[in-house]
Design an enzyme around this catalytic site. Structure first.
Site, mmCIF file in Angstrom:
data_model
loop_
_atom_site.group_PDB
_atom_site.id
_atom_site.type_symbol
_atom_site.label_atom_id
_atom_site.label_comp_id
_atom_site.label_asym_id
_atom_site.label_seq_id
_atom_site.Cartn_x
_atom_site.Cartn_y
_atom_site.Cartn_z
ATOM 1 N N CYS A 2 33.615 29.503 47.710
ATOM 2 C CA CYS A 2 34.025 28.843 48.947
ATOM 3 C C CYS A 2 35.256 29.529 49.528
ATOM 4 O O CYS A 2 36.204 29.848 48.820
ATOM 5 C CB CYS A 2 34.320 27.358 48.776
ATOM 6 S SG CYS A 2 32.916 26.423 48.158
ATOM 7 N N ARG A 27 33.065 35.029 49.433
ATOM 8 C CA ARG A 27 33.382 33.984 48.459
ATOM 9 C C ARG A 27 32.264 32.953 48.330
ATOM 10 O O ARG A 27 32.264 32.145 47.402
ATOM 11 C CB ARG A 27 34.685 33.269 48.851
ATOM 12 C CG ARG A 27 35.870 34.193 48.936
ATOM 13 C CD ARG A 27 37.101 33.428 49.341
ATOM 14 N NE ARG A 27 37.535 32.549 48.278
ATOM 15 C CZ ARG A 27 38.427 32.850 47.358
ATOM 16 N NH1 ARG A 27 38.996 34.035 47.369
ATOM 17 N NH2 ARG A 27 38.763 31.982 46.442
ATOM 18 N N TRP A 75 29.875 27.985 48.717
ATOM 19 C CA TRP A 75 29.004 28.262 47.577
ATOM 20 C C TRP A 75 28.705 26.897 46.982
ATOM 21 O O TRP A 75 29.607 26.215 46.495
ATOM 22 C CB TRP A 75 29.720 29.154 46.564
ATOM 23 C CG TRP A 75 28.819 29.630 45.463
ATOM 24 C CD1 TRP A 75 27.981 30.702 45.497
ATOM 25 C CD2 TRP A 75 28.684 29.062 44.148
ATOM 26 N NE1 TRP A 75 27.319 30.831 44.295
ATOM 27 C CE2 TRP A 75 27.722 29.840 43.449
ATOM 28 C CE3 TRP A 75 29.250 27.971 43.498
ATOM 29 C CZ2 TRP A 75 27.347 29.562 42.143
ATOM 30 C CZ3 TRP A 75 28.869 27.698 42.193
ATOM 31 C CH2 TRP A 75 27.933 28.501 41.526
ATOM 32 N N ASN A 101 37.330 23.368 48.475
ATOM 33 C CA ASN A 101 36.847 24.309 47.467
ATOM 34 C C ASN A 101 37.149 23.694 46.108
ATOM 35 O O ASN A 101 38.277 23.253 45.883
ATOM 36 C CB ASN A 101 37.580 25.650 47.629
ATOM 37 C CG ASN A 101 37.214 26.646 46.547
ATOM 38 O OD1 ASN A 101 36.176 26.517 45.906
ATOM 39 N ND2 ASN A 101 38.067 27.636 46.341
ATOM 40 N N GLY A 102 36.174 23.655 45.212
ATOM 41 C CA GLY A 102 36.417 23.082 43.879
ATOM 42 C C GLY A 102 35.425 21.966 43.602
ATOM 43 O O GLY A 102 34.380 21.873 44.241
ATOM 44 N N GLU A 484 27.551 47.195 31.637
ATOM 45 C CA GLU A 484 27.959 47.138 33.041
ATOM 46 C C GLU A 484 26.870 47.717 33.955
ATOM 47 O O GLU A 484 26.586 47.169 35.024
ATOM 48 C CB GLU A 484 29.298 47.879 33.220
ATOM 49 C CG GLU A 484 29.800 48.021 34.645
ATOM 50 C CD GLU A 484 30.095 46.710 35.356
ATOM 51 O OE1 GLU A 484 29.932 45.637 34.765
ATOM 52 O OE2 GLU A 484 30.449 46.755 36.549
ATOM 53 N N LYS A 488 25.094 45.468 36.881
ATOM 54 C CA LYS A 488 25.069 45.882 38.291
ATOM 55 C C LYS A 488 23.645 45.835 38.833
ATOM 56 O O LYS A 488 23.409 45.397 39.948
ATOM 57 C CB LYS A 488 25.640 47.304 38.468
ATOM 58 C CG LYS A 488 27.131 47.431 38.305
ATOM 59 C CD LYS A 488 27.946 47.001 39.505
ATOM 60 C CE LYS A 488 28.634 45.694 39.390
ATOM 61 N NZ LYS A 488 29.520 45.307 38.420
ATOM 62 N N GLU A 491 22.427 42.093 39.221
ATOM 63 C CA GLU A 491 23.009 41.280 40.290
ATOM 64 C C GLU A 491 22.719 41.840 41.671
ATOM 65 O O GLU A 491 22.700 41.089 42.647
ATOM 66 C CB GLU A 491 24.510 41.039 40.087
ATOM 67 C CG GLU A 491 25.415 42.222 40.286
ATOM 68 C CD GLU A 491 26.897 41.856 40.115
ATOM 69 O OE1 GLU A 491 27.308 40.757 40.469
ATOM 70 O OE2 GLU A 491 27.648 42.726 39.614
ATOM 71 N N HIS A 507 16.715 47.911 15.718
ATOM 72 C CA HIS A 507 16.660 46.626 15.007
ATOM 73 C C HIS A 507 15.877 45.594 15.818
ATOM 74 O O HIS A 507 16.022 44.395 15.591
ATOM 75 C CB HIS A 507 18.073 46.139 14.694
ATOM 76 C CG HIS A 507 18.808 47.095 13.803
ATOM 77 N ND1 HIS A 507 18.529 47.216 12.463
ATOM 78 C CD2 HIS A 507 19.760 48.020 14.079
ATOM 79 C CE1 HIS A 507 19.304 48.168 11.942
ATOM 80 N NE2 HIS A 507 20.054 48.670 12.907
ATOM 81 N N LYS A 609 31.964 35.636 44.987
ATOM 82 C CA LYS A 609 32.922 36.593 44.437
ATOM 83 C C LYS A 609 33.840 35.951 43.405
ATOM 84 O O LYS A 609 34.089 36.497 42.349
ATOM 85 C CB LYS A 609 33.746 37.178 45.587
ATOM 86 C CG LYS A 609 34.782 38.209 45.167
ATOM 87 C CD LYS A 609 34.131 39.475 44.718
ATOM 88 C CE LYS A 609 35.116 40.548 44.311
ATOM 89 N NZ LYS A 609 34.456 41.581 43.506
HETATM 90 O O1 M6R Z 1 37.542 37.809 39.360
HETATM 91 P P1 M6R Z 1 37.094 38.052 37.940
HETATM 92 O O2 M6R Z 1 37.360 39.451 37.487
HETATM 93 O O3 M6R Z 1 37.641 37.027 36.981
HETATM 94 O O4 M6R Z 1 35.519 37.863 37.963
HETATM 95 C C1 M6R Z 1 34.777 37.938 36.787
HETATM 96 C C2 M6R Z 1 33.302 38.008 37.056
HETATM 97 O O5 M6R Z 1 32.873 36.875 37.772
HETATM 98 C C3 M6R Z 1 32.924 39.248 37.867
HETATM 99 O O6 M6R Z 1 33.343 40.424 37.230
HETATM 100 C C4 M6R Z 1 31.391 39.315 38.066
HETATM 101 O O7 M6R Z 1 30.746 39.511 36.853
HETATM 102 C C5 M6R Z 1 31.017 40.394 39.085
HETATM 103 N N1 M6R Z 1 30.120 39.849 40.063
HETATM 104 C C6 M6R Z 1 30.331 41.568 38.505
HETATM 105 O O8 M6R Z 1 30.043 42.534 39.445
#
Ligand code: M6R
Length: 614
Positions: A2, A27, A75, A101-102, A484, A488, A491, A507, A609
């Site tokens: 949000c 956000r 969100w 927000n929250g 990672e 990527k 997502e 394994h 985000k």
């Molecule tokens: O703001 P933060 O680094 O705490 O966020 C952590 C994760 O939410 C963030 O890295 C998320 O996994 C990303 N979307 C990955 O690209």
């Protein structure tokens, strides 16, 4: 999670708020809405979906441009992404508008109470109750700021709330608990927002708010109190980046721009880390050297990409300091009764500094008397504010939901932490630390060289556009790189992707390998023969079973050539630093593949985000 904007000043409130929402859309993008107060009347428009839908609604049903205003990009938590559940929520009498927000945990009880007063909520949200509770107070003659303090004392959970009262003085009132809110201080105008990007084109002077505070902005004043009305301390700060950093600058996506910004982001994160005697220094350390010498365990807590930066950090920190180091998902940490105490250093890694899981984990750690050090990219965010020490990653704003420069700079910050601890504890000599710092200083160039060679990666994305499953393998620090790379792809391209420790494959997961299955393999530098050779064997194992291999290896590593369907060449760097170069092609691959699939790369489905709910 949000985005919120509020404005009082001479400009078009509608224009400022909608533009601010556009910069905060990363956000959350389930719905968007605005409210303006003009000539004592409240006008609101809101629409499910992205801001483009709100634009269309505003074009069809225009709002007055003058006055003061607030807005929200959502969100969804409570209630689906519908027009009715979109914010702002307007009170039963049409006088008060609220954005939030929250999560308000006791909203059900408050809703019942309102029902007993004859007020029926029309949305499924937890937020709407606040609009009605505030309206009840202002209808009884209470000023909106006092009403906000009173209502906040009744709320449980996490919230940033921003409200306007159409019949009250010319002011916007906000409150925060466990959720982000900053004030932008202009000349004859003031702003409220979830982060500074919303108002950066108007002012770079900001005020960071503390926990449980209420702020009132008018054209000329900013007044901050606690929930009881007592004046509260605030911390002004100047934002060290400008509007251009929050714009795409000719790139198709913020993500692609941010990938290309990595050489500078890494260089900036390394800047100014020595004192006049050549000793390493960190940004804010409120932990004495004596305490750091007593540390007998490090626990790194983080989520998502940041947790993979933590996995890389573990290898470096243990190697350089010989302090045992664990890495734990922040969302799991406090639920397992972790063993922490005054000699534990908890390192919280968070780009946004607002991730609720990480925040709750550090609070738990502090309750157990651990010392907490934050690695963060956002000045004034809650996590660094609640930590004993901070290393800022100077990456500039990361707007794409997918973290890129956030990740590489987090790794750099963790290297700095490892070397700093090695210096304080004497586990490395000064010249060894200087040599490692010298090597780190070459990394921006090394990353730039990787970025110059992206054509094969772009072509690869075109070749793989129809794939449904992709695997990534790595060993040692290559393992988090593999994780990672897979995250990527998941997502952004919505492809099933998995990262595995290369040695673990046999394994179980090796059963997944079939003819033509794409497998990315991160080959370690040849500096450590045993490590290199082991991954080479793992590469051969998957190739022998028909995998189509994409091999990331040093450019002149001829040993991999017989087993590589595609070679992505990497510059020669030492083993521990390899994630800084090896991750970049994987970021680009995911970005390009998602682009080819027609996805919104900066705003992938279902994501936001900054995840400010647990
Ligand atoms: O703001 P933060 O680094 O705490 O966020 C952590 C994760 O939410 C963030 O890295 C998320 O996994 C990303 N979307 C990955 O690209």
């Amino acid at each position: 999670m949000c985005g919120i904007v509020g404005y009082v000043g001479p400009r078009s409130a509608l224009g400022v708020v909608v533009e601010g929402l556009r910069r905060l859309e990363y956000r959350g993008y389930d719905s968007a809405g605005v409210a303006v107060v003009s000539d004592g009347e409240l006008h609101a428009r809101k629409k499910a979906g992205k801001i483009a839908n709100l634009d269309a609604e505003l074009a069809a049903h225009p709002l007055p441009a003058d006055g003061l205003g607030l807005g929200h990009t959502r969100w969804a938590t409570h209630g689906g992404p519908t027009d009715t559940n979109a914010h702002p929520h307007v009170s039963y009498d049409g006088r008060v508008a609220v954005v939030h927000n929250g999560i308000i945990e006791n909203f059900a009880a408050l809703r019942t109470e309102l029902g007993e007063d004859g007020i029926t909520c029309v949305s499924e949200t937890d937020t709407e109750v606040v609009a009605h509770l505030l309206a009840q107070q202002v209808a009884a003659g209470v000023d909106l700021a006092d009403a906000m303090r009173l209502v906040c004392r009744r709320l449980q959970g996490a919230f940033t709330l921003v409200a306007v009262d159409a019949q009250g003085p010319r002011q916007v009132v906000a409150a925060r608990r466990n959720s982000p809110l900053v004030v932008g201080v202009g000349e004859g105008e003031n702003f409220l927002a979830s982060d500074v990007a919303a108002f950066i084109e108007h002012t770079r002077d900001a005020i960071e708010l503390g926990q449980d505070q209420v702020v009132v902005i008018t054209d000329s004043d900013v007044t901050v109190t606690d929930f009881d009305g007592a004046p509260a301390p605030v911390r002004p700060f100047h934002v060290d980046w400008d509007l251009s950093a929050a714009e795409k600058g000719g790139f198709d996506w913020f993500m692609r721009k941010e990938i290309y910004e990595q050489p500078k982001a890494v260089a900036d994160t390394l800047l100014g880390r020595h004192d006049e005697n050549g000793r390493l220094t960190l940004d804010e350390v409120r932990i004495s050297e004596e305490e750091l010498r007593r540390i007998d365990k490090i626990i790194i807590i983080a989520c998502g990409t940041a947790s993979y930066a933590g996995l890389v950090a573990k290898y470096a920190i243990e190697h350089w300091t010989r302090i045992p180091c664990e890495v734990e998902l922040a969302s799991e940490f406090r639920y397992r009764d972790p063993i922490v105490g005054p000699t534990t250093l908890v390192v919280a890694i968070s780009q946004s500094g607002e991730t609720a899981d990480t925040l709750m984990a550090i609070r738990h750690a502090r309750e157990q008397h651990a010392r907490v050090l934050a690695v963060c990219n956002t000045n004034g965010a809650t996590i660094p504010r609640e930590s004993d020490a901070v290393i800022y990653t100077h990456a500039g704003p990361e707007i794409s939901v997918a973290s890129t420069k956030g990740f590489t700079t987090q790794i750099v910050a963790c290297y700095l932490l490892g070397l700093y601890l090695a210096q304080v504890r004497g586990t490395k000599f000064g010249d060894e630390i200087a040599a490692l710092m010298g090597e780190l200083a070459t990394m921006p160039d090394a990353i730039a060289r990787v970025l110059e060679g992206m054509d094969p990666v772009l072509k690869l994305a075109a070749d793989f556009a129809e794939e449904r499953v992709v695997l990534f393998l790595g060993r040692h620090v290559g393992y988090p790189v593999a994780l990672e790379g897979a995250l990527k792809l998941k997502e952004l391209a919505y492809i099933h992707a998995e990262g595995f420790a290369a040695g673990e494959l046999k394994h179980g997961p090796i059963a997944l390998i079939e003819d033509g299955l794409p497998v990315f393999v991160v080959i370690p530098p040849r500096g450590r023969d045993m490590l290199h050779d082991k991954v080479l064997s793992n590469l051969q194992e998957v190739r022998a079973r028909g995998a189509r291999t994409v091999v990331l290896a040093e450019a002149d590593d001829h040993e991999v050539l017989p087993y590589a369907d595609v070679l992505v060449p990497l510059p020669q760097v030492s083993t521990l630093l390899q994630p800084l170069v090896a991750t970049v092609p994987l970021q680009m691959f995911a970005c390009e593949l998602a682009t080819l699939k027609g996805h919104d790369v900066d705003q992938p489905r279902n994501l936001a985000k900054s995840v400010t709910v647990e």
